[in-house]
Structures are given as structure tokens and as C-alpha cells.
Scaffold this motif. Structure first.
Motif, PDB file in Angstrom:
ATOM      1  N   ALA A 100       0.827  -1.208   0.000  1.00  0.00           N
ATOM      2  CA  ALA A 100       0.000   0.000   0.000  1.00  0.00           C
ATOM      3  C   ALA A 100       0.866   1.266   0.000  1.00  0.00           C
ATOM      4  O   ALA A 100       0.524   2.251  -0.652  1.00  0.00           O
ATOM      5  N   ALA A 101       1.975   1.232   0.710  1.00  0.00           N
ATOM      6  CA  ALA A 101       2.865   2.397   0.752  1.00  0.00           C
ATOM      7  C   ALA A 101       3.449   2.698  -0.625  1.00  0.00           C
ATOM      8  O   ALA A 101       3.506   3.854  -1.042  1.00  0.00           O
ATOM      9  N   VAL A 102       3.864   1.667  -1.339  1.00  0.00           N
ATOM     10  CA  VAL A 102       4.400   1.872  -2.685  1.00  0.00           C
ATOM     11  C   VAL A 102       3.336   2.484  -3.590  1.00  0.00           C
ATOM     12  O   VAL A 102       3.586   3.458  -4.305  1.00  0.00           O
ATOM     13  N   GLY A 103       2.143   1.939  -3.567  1.00  0.00           N
ATOM     14  CA  GLY A 103       1.067   2.488  -4.385  1.00  0.00           C
ATOM     15  C   GLY A 103       0.734   3.918  -4.037  1.00  0.00           C
ATOM     16  O   GLY A 103       0.542   4.757  -4.924  1.00  0.00           O
ATOM     17  N   LEU A 104       0.706   4.213  -2.769  1.00  0.00           N
ATOM     18  CA  LEU A 104       0.397   5.560  -2.333  1.00  0.00           C
ATOM     19  C   LEU A 104       1.478   6.557  -2.739  1.00  0.00           C
ATOM     20  O   LEU A 104       1.191   7.637  -3.249  1.00  0.00           O
ATOM     21  N   ILE A 105       2.724   6.192  -2.538  1.00  0.00           N
ATOM     22  CA  ILE A 105       3.832   7.083  -2.902  1.00  0.00           C
ATOM     23  C   ILE A 105       3.835   7.341  -4.405  1.00  0.00           C
ATOM     24  O   ILE A 105       4.027   8.476  -4.858  1.00  0.00           O
ATOM     25  N   LEU A 106       3.611   6.309  -5.197  1.00  0.00           N
ATOM     26  CA  LEU A 106       3.567   6.500  -6.653  1.00  0.00           C
ATOM     27  C   LEU A 106       2.413   7.419  -7.058  1.00  0.00           C
ATOM     28  O   LEU A 106       2.568   8.263  -7.931  1.00  0.00           O
ATOM     29  N   ALA A 107       1.276   7.254  -6.426  1.00  0.00           N
ATOM     30  CA  ALA A 107       0.136   8.111  -6.756  1.00  0.00           C
ATOM     31  C   ALA A 107       0.439   9.565  -6.419  1.00  0.00           C
ATOM     32  O   ALA A 107       0.102  10.466  -7.183  1.00  0.00           O
ATOM     33  N   VAL A 108       1.083   9.789  -5.295  1.00  0.00           N
ATOM     34  CA  VAL A 108       1.435  11.156  -4.898  1.00  0.00           C
ATOM     35  C   VAL A 108       2.460  11.744  -5.855  1.00  0.00           C
ATOM     36  O   VAL A 108       2.346  12.891  -6.283  1.00  0.00           O
ATOM     37  N   MET A 109       3.474  10.963  -6.216  1.00  0.00           N
ATOM     38  CA  MET A 109       4.532  11.458  -7.099  1.00  0.00           C
ATOM     39  C   MET A 109       4.006  11.804  -8.485  1.00  0.00           C
ATOM     40  O   MET A 109       4.433  12.773  -9.096  1.00  0.00           O
ATOM     41  N   ALA A 110       3.093  11.007  -8.990  1.00  0.00           N
ATOM     42  CA  ALA A 110       2.594  11.223 -10.343  1.00  0.00           C
ATOM     43  C   ALA A 110       1.397  12.169 -10.372  1.00  0.00           C
ATOM     44  O   ALA A 110       0.918  12.524 -11.438  1.00  0.00           O
ATOM     45  N   HIS A 111       0.924  12.560  -9.226  1.00  0.00           N
ATOM     46  CA  HIS A 111      -0.193  13.477  -9.063  1.00  0.00           C
ATOM     47  C   HIS A 111      -1.531  12.881  -9.472  1.00  0.00           C
ATOM     48  O   HIS A 111      -2.556  13.320  -9.008  1.00  0.00           O
ATOM     49  N   ASP A 112      -1.540  11.921 -10.352  1.00  0.00           N
ATOM     50  CA  ASP A 112      -2.823  11.333 -10.756  1.00  0.00           C
ATOM     51  C   ASP A 112      -2.674   9.865 -11.151  1.00  0.00           C
ATOM     52  O   ASP A 112      -3.446   9.367 -11.946  1.00  0.00           O
ATOM     53  N   ALA A 113      -1.718   9.191 -10.617  1.00  0.00           N
ATOM     54  CA  ALA A 113      -1.487   7.781 -10.967  1.00  0.00           C
ATOM     55  C   ALA A 113      -2.387   6.885 -10.129  1.00  0.00           C
ATOM     56  O   ALA A 113      -1.951   6.174  -9.234  1.00  0.00           O
ATOM     57  N   VAL A 114      -3.648   6.929 -10.429  1.00  0.00           N
ATOM     58  CA  VAL A 114      -4.623   6.165  -9.670  1.00  0.00           C
ATOM     59  C   VAL A 114      -4.383   4.662  -9.834  1.00  0.00           C
ATOM     60  O   VAL A 114      -4.573   3.897  -8.896  1.00  0.00           O
ATOM     61  N   GLY A 115      -3.929   4.257 -11.005  1.00  0.00           N
ATOM     62  CA  GLY A 115      -3.704   2.832 -11.257  1.00  0.00           C
ATOM     63  C   GLY A 115      -2.730   2.209 -10.277  1.00  0.00           C
ATOM     64  O   GLY A 115      -2.974   1.127  -9.748  1.00  0.00           O
ATOM     65  N   ALA A 116      -1.637   2.883 -10.010  1.00  0.00           N
ATOM     66  CA  ALA A 116      -0.647   2.356  -9.063  1.00  0.00           C
ATOM     67  C   ALA A 116      -1.234   2.251  -7.669  1.00  0.00           C
ATOM     68  O   ALA A 116      -0.999   1.272  -6.957  1.00  0.00           O
ATOM     69  N   ALA A 117      -2.002   3.242  -7.270  1.00  0.00           N
ATOM     70  CA  ALA A 117      -2.619   3.214  -5.944  1.00  0.00           C
ATOM     71  C   ALA A 117      -3.633   2.080  -5.848  1.00  0.00           C
ATOM     72  O   ALA A 117      -3.710   1.390  -4.828  1.00  0.00           O
ATOM     73  N   VAL A 118      -4.403   1.871  -6.903  1.00  0.00           N
ATOM     74  CA  VAL A 118      -5.388   0.787  -6.905  1.00  0.00           C
ATOM     75  C   VAL A 118      -4.693  -0.563  -6.818  1.00  0.00           C
ATOM     76  O   VAL A 118      -5.089  -1.432  -6.024  1.00  0.00           O
ATOM     77  N   LEU A 119      -3.659  -0.770  -7.632  1.00  0.00           N
ATOM     78  CA  LEU A 119      -2.943  -2.043  -7.588  1.00  0.00           C
ATOM     79  C   LEU A 119      -2.269  -2.265  -6.236  1.00  0.00           C
ATOM     80  O   LEU A 119      -2.260  -3.386  -5.713  1.00  0.00           O
ATOM     81  N   GLY A 120      -1.711  -1.227  -5.659  1.00  0.00           N
ATOM     82  CA  GLY A 120      -1.135  -1.347  -4.327  1.00  0.00           C
ATOM     83  C   GLY A 120      -2.181  -1.729  -3.297  1.00  0.00           C
ATOM     84  O   GLY A 120      -1.951  -2.584  -2.435  1.00  0.00           O
ATOM     85  N   PHE A 121      -3.344  -1.126  -3.407  1.00  0.00           N
ATOM     86  CA  PHE A 121      -4.424  -1.449  -2.484  1.00  0.00           C
ATOM     87  C   PHE A 121      -4.896  -2.889  -2.673  1.00  0.00           C
ATOM     88  O   PHE A 121      -5.094  -3.614  -1.695  1.00  0.00           O
ATOM     89  N   VAL A 122      -5.079  -3.312  -3.917  1.00  0.00           N
ATOM     90  CA  VAL A 122      -5.503  -4.694  -4.185  1.00  0.00           C
ATOM     91  C   VAL A 122      -4.474  -5.681  -3.644  1.00  0.00           C
ATOM     92  O   VAL A 122      -4.823  -6.683  -3.013  1.00  0.00           O
ATOM     93  N   GLN A 123      -3.203  -5.398  -3.853  1.00  0.00           N
ATOM     94  CA  GLN A 123      -2.156  -6.276  -3.347  1.00  0.00           C
ATOM     95  C   GLN A 123      -2.189  -6.316  -1.819  1.00  0.00           C
ATOM     96  O   GLN A 123      -2.009  -7.377  -1.217  1.00  0.00           O
ATOM     97  N   ALA A 124      -2.433  -5.186  -1.190  1.00  0.00           N
ATOM     98  CA  ALA A 124      -2.528  -5.147   0.270  1.00  0.00           C
ATOM     99  C   ALA A 124      -3.709  -5.972   0.765  1.00  0.00           C
ATOM    100  O   ALA A 124      -3.590  -6.719   1.743  1.00  0.00           O
ATOM    101  N   VAL A 125      -4.834  -5.866   0.088  1.00  0.00           N
ATOM    102  CA  VAL A 125      -6.020  -6.622   0.483  1.00  0.00           C
ATOM    103  C   VAL A 125      -5.769  -8.125   0.326  1.00  0.00           C
ATOM    104  O   VAL A 125      -6.122  -8.916   1.208  1.00  0.00           O
ATOM    105  N   VAL A 126      -5.149  -8.524  -0.762  1.00  0.00           N
ATOM    106  CA  VAL A 126      -4.838  -9.947  -0.967  1.00  0.00           C
ATOM    107  C   VAL A 126      -3.884 -10.446   0.117  1.00  0.00           C
ATOM    108  O   VAL A 126      -4.088 -11.516   0.694  1.00  0.00           O
TER     109      VAL A 126
END
Length: 123
Positions: free
Chosen positions: A45-71
Motif C-alpha cells: 500500500a505504501a508503494v502504491g500511495l507514494i507512486l500516486a502522490v509522485m505522479a499526481h494522478d497515478a490512480v492505477g498504481a494506488a489501486v494495484l497497491g491497495f488490491v495487493q494489500a487486500v490480498v
């Protein structure tokens, strides 16, 4: 600050850090299955969140990070999925995100401006 730290390859570097955390927690330190799941979930989740913040709109990375965290959490709390099943599920999630991302991206050059070989044009 973050851009200076990770340069031009933030996804690669942050993903590597997450994998290192997972490997260390799996093989180097003794943790319970629940603790392992929490560590994996937080790292992903941290990786996905950091990527989303860095890219300003990289929702895909945040979603994949969240899905991986849930799994990871689900497996840590008793979901009986093999590594193969988890990989297939994550591949599906990545494909769905890619399909969404494709609708959000505009090519820098229009199709009319692209030079095509004669064979493609039907000449």
C-alpha cells in the motif's frame, strides 16, 4: 524531495524496496503469518500511495497497491490461495487497471501524423 530521492525510476525503486521488505520479513526475521500479512500489506500500500502522490494522478498504481494489500491481508488471515492463484488475481487486477488507464491517456501524436509502411496502408 521524493522526486530527488527516487529520480526517474520511482516505480522500480519503490517496488524493489517493497520486495526487500517482504523477503526480509519472510526469511530473515521470525514473524507470525498475521504479522507477515500486515508487513506485506503495508509495504504494498505504501508503494502504491507514494507512486500516486509522485505522479499526481497515478490512480492505477494506488489501486494495484491497495488490491495487493487486500490480498496479502486476506491470505494472512486465512484465505487459502496459492502463490499461483494470487498471481493470477493480481494479473486480472492489473489488466483491469490498464484498461481504465488506456481510456485516460492521449497519444502525443495523432494517428493521422504517424507514418505507416505501405503494407499497412494497403498500398
Amino acid at each position: 524531495m521524493i522526486v530527488k530521492l527516487f529520480g526517474r525510476e520511482p516505480a522500480l525503486i519503490l517496488s524493489f524496496i517493497a520486495i526487500v521488505v517482504k523477503v526480509v520479513s519472510a526469511f530473515a526475521i521470525e514473524v507470525t503469518a498475521d504479522q507477515q500479512a500486515w508487513i506485506n500489506a503495508v509495504a504494498a500500500a505504501a508503494v502504491g500511495l507514494i507512486l500516486a502522490v509522485m505522479a499526481h494522478d497515478a490512480v492505477g498504481a494506488a489501486v494495484l497497491g491497495f488490491v495487493q494489500a487486500v490480498v496479502a491481508l486476506a491470505v494472512g488471515f486465512g484465505l487459502d490461495w496459492s502463490a499461483d492463484k494470487q498471481a493470477v488475481f493480481m494479473s486480472l487486477a492489473a489488466a483491469l487497471v490498464a484498461m481504465f488507464d488506456r481510456t485516460q491517456v492521449t497519444a502525443p501524436v495523432s494517428a493521422a501524423e504517424v507514418k505507416r509502411p505501405a503494407a499497412v496502408r494497403g498500398v
